[in-house]
Design a protein around this motif. Structure first.
Motif, PDB file in Angstrom:
ATOM      1  N   ASP A   1       0.815  -1.219   0.000  1.00 32.02           N
ATOM      2  CA  ASP A   1       0.000   0.000   0.000  1.00 32.02           C
ATOM      3  C   ASP A   1       0.845   1.263   0.000  1.00 32.02           C
ATOM      4  O   ASP A   1       0.297   2.366   0.065  1.00 32.02           O
ATOM      5  CB  ASP A   1      -0.923   0.014   1.221  1.00 32.02           C
ATOM      6  CG  ASP A   1      -0.149   0.116   2.535  1.00 32.02           C
ATOM      7  OD1 ASP A   1       1.018  -0.345   2.576  1.00 32.02           O
ATOM      8  OD2 ASP A   1      -0.692   0.655   3.510  1.00 32.02           O
TER       9      ASP A   1
ATOM     10  N   TRP B   1      -2.492  -1.635  -3.162  1.00 32.68           N
ATOM     11  CA  TRP B   1      -3.725  -2.081  -2.509  1.00 32.68           C
ATOM     12  C   TRP B   1      -3.689  -1.649  -1.047  1.00 32.68           C
ATOM     13  O   TRP B   1      -2.697  -1.868  -0.347  1.00 32.68           O
ATOM     14  CB  TRP B   1      -3.867  -3.598  -2.558  1.00 32.68           C
ATOM     15  CG  TRP B   1      -4.379  -4.148  -3.842  1.00 32.68           C
ATOM     16  CD1 TRP B   1      -5.662  -4.469  -4.147  1.00 32.68           C
ATOM     17  CD2 TRP B   1      -3.609  -4.454  -5.016  1.00 32.68           C
ATOM     18  NE1 TRP B   1      -5.752  -4.964  -5.426  1.00 32.68           N
ATOM     19  CE2 TRP B   1      -4.506  -4.972  -5.988  1.00 32.68           C
ATOM     20  CE3 TRP B   1      -2.262  -4.344  -5.355  1.00 32.68           C
ATOM     21  CZ2 TRP B   1      -4.085  -5.360  -7.254  1.00 32.68           C
ATOM     22  CZ3 TRP B   1      -1.841  -4.723  -6.610  1.00 32.68           C
ATOM     23  CH2 TRP B   1      -2.744  -5.225  -7.539  1.00 32.68           C
TER      24      TRP B   1
ATOM     25  N   ARG C   1      -5.163  -7.666   1.110  1.00 32.29           N
ATOM     26  CA  ARG C   1      -5.580  -6.691   0.104  1.00 32.29           C
ATOM     27  C   ARG C   1      -6.995  -6.173   0.367  1.00 32.29           C
ATOM     28  O   ARG C   1      -7.951  -6.935   0.413  1.00 32.29           O
ATOM     29  CB  ARG C   1      -5.517  -7.304  -1.284  1.00 32.29           C
ATOM     30  CG  ARG C   1      -4.110  -7.665  -1.721  1.00 32.29           C
ATOM     31  CD  ARG C   1      -4.064  -8.065  -3.177  1.00 32.29           C
ATOM     32  NE  ARG C   1      -2.707  -8.449  -3.567  1.00 32.29           N
ATOM     33  CZ  ARG C   1      -2.307  -8.582  -4.829  1.00 32.29           C
ATOM     34  NH1 ARG C   1      -3.173  -8.374  -5.806  1.00 32.29           N
ATOM     35  NH2 ARG C   1      -1.072  -8.922  -5.119  1.00 32.29           N
TER      36      ARG C   1
ATOM     37  N   LYS D   1     -10.170  -3.175  -0.534  1.00 29.12           N
ATOM     38  CA  LYS D   1     -10.918  -2.835  -1.747  1.00 29.12           C
ATOM     39  C   LYS D   1     -10.420  -1.544  -2.386  1.00 29.12           C
ATOM     40  O   LYS D   1     -10.735  -1.256  -3.540  1.00 29.12           O
ATOM     41  CB  LYS D   1     -12.399  -2.722  -1.423  1.00 29.12           C
ATOM     42  CG  LYS D   1     -12.758  -1.594  -0.451  1.00 29.12           C
ATOM     43  CD  LYS D   1     -14.261  -1.501  -0.242  1.00 29.12           C
ATOM     44  CE  LYS D   1     -14.601  -0.353   0.688  1.00 29.12           C
ATOM     45  NZ  LYS D   1     -16.069  -0.181   0.848  1.00 29.12           N
TER      46      LYS D   1
ATOM     47  N   THR E   1      -7.709   0.776  -4.108  1.00 29.27           N
ATOM     48  CA  THR E   1      -6.490   0.569  -4.888  1.00 29.27           C
ATOM     49  C   THR E   1      -6.030   1.892  -5.493  1.00 29.27           C
ATOM     50  O   THR E   1      -6.800   2.841  -5.621  1.00 29.27           O
ATOM     51  CB  THR E   1      -6.727  -0.444  -6.027  1.00 29.27           C
ATOM     52  OG1 THR E   1      -7.783   0.038  -6.871  1.00 29.27           O
ATOM     53  CG2 THR E   1      -7.097  -1.807  -5.479  1.00 29.27           C
TER      54      THR E   1
END
Length: 827
Positions: A158, A180, A190, A192, A194
């Motif tokens: 992330d 992610w 991961r 939702k 992105t």
């Protein structure tokens, strides 16, 4: 006896604690095949900024392998930047990180179950070493040649780190996700949310919630992202259809990174050492207007207004009831339909807005001017808006809705023009004439009349000149542009100023030898002073050169369309009779070879100045190869074609041999090899094949000349046939420091920078083009960003004989050794 035992116990305990403390301070930085990293152990980067080891997130007992900063807040919370087994955690502390038999990094538990693997092609395990770099990048590389086999920066979670770059492929999908978010603060799997890039041109940064867009940034303008409050981001088109993106920090000691968060934001995180706290800096969504499509189709958002949403000029709310209640999702609709084409001498026009975040779903067009962009939109019945920005070019919007428009009070955005019906513009023009753009039939008639009259005048003038026996290329005015034709070749001059010959004769004192600055293969350059006092350089192409017109036309075509601080600026040209002249800005310090190879000027070129020249040449090449509207291969890069301004900043010149590449071209062939021996790549000199890697080879030779202060073309040595061969010989004998110009050694310089430049130069002159780095990689290696190790060069082309004698009976004599290894620093 008891005192002695007590003393021994205390002494042993102190030693144990000391060893434990020493073990923590000097924790291992590498992991090889014979070692393993257990749950209670960690890898530490050399600068002790980053740790790699096992951890559990807040309110979780699951175990993960991750990388985090070696600084923490008072509550002990870790700032984790990467997680290996984010989707497959361990349930206990039996885990270990090892290098497996096939050379991969693996996370296993006490039962040898695999929870994660680097999953690269099998490699000799005994040669694999894992290392945590000072950038926070975990790399798996060969202990024999230093080649990187795998790195965590290629597989981010992330977090976007300084020095991290990623490449997306526009041929694969319309968007590519790179980051992610975590699923929750206690679950790094991961989520939702992105983040990534769109693959259209110009590319855009996006944050998505599943398939729904959360946030979209303005387009890239060739240097930064317009509207982004941070200029650290860089975007470089590296190959047709492929884009490389990264960022760096201005303050190298500052701890900073970007995170895609759970709530759909992209946030800058900075370490405040005084408060010992991680703080949020820039974030993607600073106002309600930053939410994607806040005001719906054809709506515009302005955070300084109340309410923040309004309809574009010429549009009204689609649902007045919803709109009045602050529900703007349905957006706006056009008040007056467009009429495609001209009806009764009336046509559509444009309402112009400034400082705008242009809408999504743009279509980029390859045109030369804003007028061309307007014409392209008006001739397309589906086009509803356009925007022209110098560094991007022409963007239009077809059909569909204009979505996610934002107006800024500060100078953050760009100009944007919405197509409106003629009747709408009639009303608006009364109060805002400067904001309306029209192109009517009346103006077309005037333009055609002017073109016809001018063409007749030029035709008569040329006829009179030819009757007097003067030979000159034929010039005509076509569609408002000057066209020069000769021997079935033609060039469009466009808007480039045309100088009168008599004024250039006066400026150069009739091309007096005292004003001569230099001589090239196709003409002589003179210093001149124009009537307004501006100093210029006038290039007078040779009358006897059969290629003079071709080189002239190429140079006009290329340079007139390019603008960059490291390219020489073309001010205009002159075509009269048999005279063909180019007028450039004057470079007070002439060319690089005039200083570099003259010992009298050695004190001007200290290492700091030379490095600045090297970096400037790189930036110029990057613009030519990647960033300009035209993809240009120079084909004659050498010291005499690098000009220096009053501050010794470099500018690439002499584009007479340059070739323009199409967007989908990687290389081309020619039957006529032009250029300068000593700088030519083997594939170009031998087979006529040229590409960006041909310029890279020439740059490598030039780089060796800059470091050594010696000219390659007339290099003389008992054991080496060229400067390149000499450098290669000293490199292999670990005597490369003797290659450095003594005048540099006498001044203050950083040895690692000089040695790095030599190593990069040798990589550039490798025999096979596929082994040479591209200009983006060269810049990164010279700057030392993101490159903890630079590949070891293989034997250069043309090292056994002189360039002019490099082939006999069509056979190139040279090595075909293609082994590639790595070294962290130059030898």
């Amino acid at each position: 006896m008891l005192k002695t035992m007590a003393f021994m116990y205390m002494y042993t305990h102190i030693i144990f604690l000391s060893l434990l403390w020493f073990g923590i301070v000097s924790a291992q930085t590498n992991l090889n095949r014979t070692q393993s990293l257990r749950d209670s152990e960690s890898l530490v980067s050399n600068n002790a900024i980053f740790n790699l080891g096992f951890f559990s997130p807040t309110n979780s007992t699951k175990r993960y392998v991750g990388i985090w900063y070696n600084v923490s807040e008072s509550d002990g919370k870790l700032e984790v930047i990467w997680v290996a087994n984010r989707d497959d955690p361990l349930s206990d502390s039996s885990g270990k990180l090892v290098i497996s038999e096939d050379g991969n990094l693996r996370i296993t538990n006490g039962q040898n179950k695999i929870f994660w693997s680097s999953n690269v092609a099998p490699y000799e395990a005994n040669n694999s070493v894992a290392q945590l770099l000072d950038s926070g990048n975990l790399v798996l590389k060969s202990s024999v040649n230093g080649m990187t086999i795998w790195q965590s920066f290629d597989h981010p979670t992330d977090t976007f780190m300084p020095g991290m770059t990623f490449t997306i492929d526009g041929t694969v999908a319309d968007k590519q996700v790179v980051f992610w978010s975590w699923k929750s603060p206690s679950d790094p799997s991961r989520g939702k949310v992105t983040g990534g890039l769109t693959t259209n041109f110009p590319p855009e940064l996006m944050v998505w919630d599943g398939d729904r867009i959360y946030w979209r940034n303005e387009p890239w303008n060739g240097n930064i992202y317009i509207g982004l409050n941070s200029a650290v981001f860089s975007l470089v088109t590296v190959d047709p259809g492929k884009i490389s993106y990264g960022f760096s920090r201005a303050n190298k000691s500052e701890l900073i990174h970007f995170v895609v968060t759970l709530d759909g934001d992209a946030v800058e995180r900075k370490w405040n050492s005084g408060r010992r706290k991680w703080e949020n800096g820039w974030n993607a969504r600073q106002t309600d207007c930053d939410f994607y499509g806040k005001c719906g189709p054809f709506g515009s958002c302005n955070a300084a207004n109340s309410p923040i949403c309004g309809c574009l000029t010429g549009f009204v709310p689609k649902n007045n009831t919803e709109w009045s209640k602050g529900n703007w999702t349905s957006g706006c609709v056009r008040r007056t339909p467009l009429q495609c084409g001209t009806v009764g001498a009336k046509a559509d026009g444009f309402w112009n807005l400034s400082n705008v975040k242009v809408p999504d779903n743009t279509v980029w067009l390859s045109v030369n001017t804003e007028d061309d962009c307007v014409s392209q939109c008006l001739s397309n019945c589906s086009c509803v808006a356009y925007s022209y920005y110098s560094s991007i070019g022409c963007m239009i919007w077809n059909n569909g809705n204009l979505i996610d428009i934002q107006e800024f009070s500060s100078n953050r955005g760009i100009d944007f023009s919405v197509r409106l019906a003629h009747s709408e513009l009639d009303v608006l023009e009364q109060n805002h004439p400067d904001m309306v753009t029209r192109k009517s039939s009346r103006w077309k008639v005037i333009v055609i009349a002017v073109v016809l009259i001018t063409t007749v005048i030029f035709g008569v003038a040329i006829w009179l000149l030819r009757r007097q026996g003067m030979r000159l290329p034929f010039m005509e005015l076509r569609h408002g542009k000057y066209i020069i034709k000769d021997n079935n070749e033609e060039i469009e001059i466009g808007d480039l100023p045309m100088f009168q010959l008599k004024k250039l004769i006066i400026a150069t004192n009739n091309f007096d030898d005292d004003n001569k600055l230099g001589r090239g293969g196709f003409g002589t350059v003179y210093k001149g002073k124009l009537e307004d006092g501006e100093d210029v350089a006038v290039k007078r192409l040779s009358k006897v050169s059969g290629q003079g017109l071709k080189e002239f036309m190429t140079e006009v075509l290329v340079i007139s369309k390019l603008q960059h601080r490291n390219l020489v600026r073309l001010l205009g040209c002159c075509v009269e009779g048999e005279e063909k002249l180019l007028v450039y800005e004057l470079m007070p310090n002439r060319s690089l070879d005039a200083l570099l190879f003259d010992q009298r000027h050695g004190d001007l070129l200290d290492w700091k100045t030379r490095l600045n020249i090297i970096q400037g040449i790189c930036r110029g090449l990057l613009y030519l190869h990647r960033d300009s509207r035209l993809r240009i291969i120079h084909r004659d890069l050498k010291a005499s074609n690098i000009l220096l301004d009053d501050k010794l900043n470099p500018k690439i010149s002499d584009f007479g041999m340059a070739r323009i590449f199409g967007r989908n071209e990687d290389q081309a062939d020619t039957k006529t090899v032009v250029g300068t021996y000593g700088y030519m790549s083997p594939e170009y000199a031998m087979e006529g094949r040229f590409s960006e890697k041909s310029d890279v080879f020439s740059f490598g030779v030039l780089l060796l000349e800059i470091v050594s202060g010696r000219r390659n073309s007339n290099f003389e040595d008992d054991e080496s046939s060229s400067l390149v061969a000499h450098a290669w010989k000293l490199w292999n004998e670990d005597e490369i420091t003797s290659f450095i110009d003594p005048s540099i050694l006498e001044s203050t310089f950083k040895a690692d920078e000089v040695l790095r430049c030599i190593q990069v130069a040798l990589l550039c002159v490798q025999e096979f083009p596929e082994d040479r780095p591209n200009i983006s990689m060269i810049i990164a290696m010279i700057d030392g960003e993101g490159w903890s190790s630079i590949p070891q060069p293989t034997q250069p082309g043309f090292t056994r004989k002189r360039y002019g004698e490099a082939f006999e009976n069509g056979i190139l004599h040279g090595s075909v050794n293609r082994l590639s290894v790595s070294s962290i620093t130059g030898r």
